[in-house]
Design a protein around this motif. Sequence first.
Motif, PDB file in Angstrom:
ATOM      1  N   GLY A 153       0.793  -1.217   0.000  1.00 46.15           N
ATOM      2  CA  GLY A 153       0.000   0.000   0.000  1.00 46.15           C
ATOM      3  C   GLY A 153       0.827   1.268   0.000  1.00 46.15           C
ATOM      4  N   GLU A 154       2.126   1.138   0.291  1.00 47.48           N
ATOM      5  CA  GLU A 154       3.016   2.304   0.312  1.00 47.48           C
ATOM      6  C   GLU A 154       3.158   2.876  -1.103  1.00 47.48           C
ATOM      7  OE1 GLU A 154       7.241   3.050   2.709  1.00 47.48           O
ATOM      8  OE2 GLU A 154       6.657   1.030   2.122  1.00 47.48           O
ATOM      9  N   GLU A 155       3.106   4.189  -1.226  1.00 49.66           N
ATOM     10  CA  GLU A 155       3.211   4.804  -2.549  1.00 49.66           C
ATOM     11  C   GLU A 155       4.668   4.934  -2.985  1.00 49.66           C
ATOM     12  OE1 GLU A 155       0.859   8.443  -2.398  1.00 49.66           O
ATOM     13  OE2 GLU A 155      -0.791   7.305  -3.286  1.00 49.66           O
ATOM     14  N   ILE A 156       4.866   4.994  -4.308  1.00 48.05           N
ATOM     15  CA  ILE A 156       6.209   5.086  -4.879  1.00 48.05           C
ATOM     16  C   ILE A 156       6.313   6.356  -5.725  1.00 48.05           C
ATOM     17  CG2 ILE A 156       7.867   3.968  -6.454  1.00 48.05           C
ATOM     18  CD1 ILE A 156       6.695   1.284  -5.481  1.00 48.05           C
ATOM     19  N   PHE A 157       7.465   6.995  -5.641  1.00 51.00           N
ATOM     20  CA  PHE A 157       7.700   8.262  -6.330  1.00 51.00           C
ATOM     21  C   PHE A 157       8.974   8.161  -7.168  1.00 51.00           C
ATOM     22  CE2 PHE A 157       5.391   8.813  -2.437  1.00 51.00           C
ATOM     23  CZ  PHE A 157       4.363   9.699  -2.775  1.00 51.00           C
ATOM     24  N   CYS A 158       9.107   9.082  -8.136  1.00 51.10           N
ATOM     25  CA  CYS A 158      10.316   9.104  -8.961  1.00 51.10           C
ATOM     26  C   CYS A 158      10.792  10.547  -9.105  1.00 51.10           C
ATOM     27  CB  CYS A 158      10.062   8.487 -10.332  1.00 51.10           C
ATOM     28  SG  CYS A 158       8.989   9.495 -11.375  1.00 51.10           S
ATOM     29  N   THR A 159      12.007  10.723  -9.612  1.00 45.90           N
ATOM     30  CA  THR A 159      12.606  12.055  -9.667  1.00 45.90           C
ATOM     31  C   THR A 159      11.799  13.039 -10.505  1.00 45.90           C
ATOM     32  OG1 THR A 159      14.081  10.960 -11.249  1.00 45.90           O
ATOM     33  CG2 THR A 159      15.016  11.543  -9.143  1.00 45.90           C
ATOM     34  N   SER A 160      11.329  12.640 -11.691  1.00 44.33           N
ATOM     35  CA  SER A 160      10.712  13.610 -12.601  1.00 44.33           C
ATOM     36  C   SER A 160       9.288  14.008 -12.215  1.00 44.33           C
ATOM     37  CB  SER A 160      10.712  13.066 -14.032  1.00 44.33           C
ATOM     38  OG  SER A 160       9.791  12.008 -14.149  1.00 44.33           O
ATOM     39  N   MET A 161       8.600  13.188 -11.409  1.00 42.46           N
ATOM     40  CA  MET A 161       7.183  13.460 -11.113  1.00 42.46           C
ATOM     41  C   MET A 161       6.979  14.127  -9.745  1.00 42.46           C
ATOM     42  SD  MET A 161       5.614  12.463 -13.859  1.00 42.46           S
ATOM     43  CE  MET A 161       3.885  12.087 -13.553  1.00 42.46           C
ATOM     44  N   GLY A 202      12.238   9.311  -0.339  1.00 44.67           N
ATOM     45  CA  GLY A 202      12.124   8.252   0.677  1.00 44.67           C
ATOM     46  C   GLY A 202      13.084   7.103   0.425  1.00 44.67           C
ATOM     47  N   THR A 203      12.668   5.883   0.798  1.00 48.71           N
ATOM     48  CA  THR A 203      13.527   4.695   0.676  1.00 48.71           C
ATOM     49  C   THR A 203      13.875   4.421  -0.788  1.00 48.71           C
ATOM     50  OG1 THR A 203      12.423   3.713   2.590  1.00 48.71           O
ATOM     51  CG2 THR A 203      13.692   2.225   1.187  1.00 48.71           C
ATOM     52  N   PRO A 204      15.168   4.451  -1.167  1.00 49.15           N
ATOM     53  CA  PRO A 204      15.531   4.179  -2.563  1.00 49.15           C
ATOM     54  C   PRO A 204      15.202   2.738  -2.960  1.00 49.15           C
ATOM     55  CG  PRO A 204      17.369   5.168  -1.346  1.00 49.15           C
ATOM     56  CD  PRO A 204      16.345   4.761  -0.341  1.00 49.15           C
ATOM     57  N   LEU A 205      14.726   2.569  -4.197  1.00 53.14           N
ATOM     58  CA  LEU A 205      14.392   1.250  -4.729  1.00 53.14           C
ATOM     59  C   LEU A 205      15.262   0.962  -5.941  1.00 53.14           C
ATOM     60  CD1 LEU A 205      10.483   1.516  -4.773  1.00 53.14           C
ATOM     61  CD2 LEU A 205      11.912   0.514  -2.979  1.00 53.14           C
ATOM     62  N   SER A 206      15.590  -0.323  -6.127  1.00 51.47           N
ATOM     63  CA  SER A 206      16.260  -0.720  -7.372  1.00 51.47           C
ATOM     64  C   SER A 206      15.470  -1.862  -8.003  1.00 51.47           C
ATOM     65  CB  SER A 206      17.706  -1.148  -7.094  1.00 51.47           C
ATOM     66  OG  SER A 206      17.743  -2.141  -6.093  1.00 51.47           O
ATOM     67  N   LEU A 207      15.462  -1.911  -9.329  1.00 49.01           N
ATOM     68  CA  LEU A 207      14.699  -2.943 -10.043  1.00 49.01           C
ATOM     69  C   LEU A 207      15.466  -4.252 -10.065  1.00 49.01           C
ATOM     70  CD1 LEU A 207      13.334  -1.012 -13.174  1.00 49.01           C
ATOM     71  CD2 LEU A 207      12.189  -1.421 -10.997  1.00 49.01           C
ATOM     72  N   ARG A 208      14.724  -5.367 -10.007  1.00 50.63           N
ATOM     73  CA  ARG A 208      15.292  -6.713 -10.120  1.00 50.63           C
ATOM     74  C   ARG A 208      14.573  -7.450 -11.246  1.00 50.63           C
ATOM     75  NH1 ARG A 208      18.639  -4.699  -7.479  1.00 50.63           N
ATOM     76  NH2 ARG A 208      19.448  -5.281  -5.424  1.00 50.63           N
ATOM     77  N   GLU A 209      15.203  -8.477 -11.781  1.00 52.11           N
ATOM     78  CA  GLU A 209      14.593  -9.211 -12.900  1.00 52.11           C
ATOM     79  C   GLU A 209      13.434 -10.086 -12.443  1.00 52.11           C
ATOM     80  OE1 GLU A 209      16.946 -11.420 -15.614  1.00 52.11           O
ATOM     81  OE2 GLU A 209      18.412  -9.825 -15.876  1.00 52.11           O
ATOM     82  N   LEU A 210      12.485 -10.290 -13.363  1.00 51.44           N
ATOM     83  CA  LEU A 210      11.381 -11.225 -13.157  1.00 51.44           C
ATOM     84  C   LEU A 210      11.574 -12.423 -14.083  1.00 51.44           C
ATOM     85  CD1 LEU A 210       8.363  -8.764 -12.963  1.00 51.44           C
ATOM     86  CD2 LEU A 210       9.135 -10.270 -11.143  1.00 51.44           C
ATOM     87  N   PRO A 211      10.988 -13.579 -13.746  1.00 55.52           N
ATOM     88  CA  PRO A 211      11.187 -14.783 -14.578  1.00 55.52           C
ATOM     89  C   PRO A 211      10.268 -14.846 -15.797  1.00 55.52           C
ATOM     90  CG  PRO A 211       9.921 -15.351 -12.634  1.00 55.52           C
ATOM     91  CD  PRO A 211      10.265 -13.894 -12.494  1.00 55.52           C
ATOM     92  N   TYR A 212       9.736 -13.721 -16.237  1.00 56.24           N
ATOM     93  CA  TYR A 212       8.897 -13.680 -17.444  1.00 56.24           C
ATOM     94  C   TYR A 212       9.018 -12.292 -18.062  1.00 56.24           C
ATOM     95  CZ  TYR A 212       5.685 -11.578 -14.014  1.00 56.24           C
ATOM     96  OH  TYR A 212       5.124 -10.795 -13.025  1.00 56.24           O
TER      97      TYR A 212
END
Length: 222
Positions: A153-161, A202-212
């Motif tokens: 339920g926590e919202e996510i933000f990015c630099t440009s928005m 807030g808390t920095p996130l990094s992307l990880r691969e998915l199996p599809y």
Amino acid sequence: GGPEFTLLAVRGNGAGELLGRALGIALGKSGNSGVVHDDAIITRLPWAEAEAFLIILPASRVEALSAKLGTAGARSGAAEDWRLWAIQAGVGMISRATTEKIIPQELNLEVLGGINFKKGCYPGQEIVARSHYLGKLKNQTYRVAASAPLQAGEEIFCTSMGAQSIGIVINAAQDPLGGFAALAVLRAANAGESLMAGAPGGTPLSLRELPYTLPLDIASEE
């Protein structure tokens, strides 16, 4: 009231055979196949790396089935392990914190075979069908990692928005290898930017691969 129901999960190589033996029935070989048996609903999940089954059954029957599974060779595990495996498989589970916030395609369910456009009626069907037939999908589920705990339920933000949210955490779990893992529905156009959970900065996130392959990647390949 009626019986209380509980979720029981079985995962691993040979899980279907072991579960079928414990229940005395044959189980489906393909993802999203299901069977109803003695007030229990057993569904094979579309996990790529290992067989996984989710069972909804009356709480009064959990102990007996758990004992049968143990006799058949299963080891009991923690719910946190299951949550982490589901995140690694890229299969999201909706909870109270995220209900009615997203549509099925945004959970990548179309790629995972979890939506059928040829049968049934359900609330929200028009929106789901419109996204499918008009190709208006803008968001999809990504696997992310963080060094601090994340909450569904926590919202996510990015630099440009700036202060405008571009996504939401769907499921989160602690990773025994370090940090925290999550599935998050994100606006695909911004997923490559610096991502933060909880608040801008807030808390920095990094992307990880998915199996599809992600649904919007499939759409761009066609």
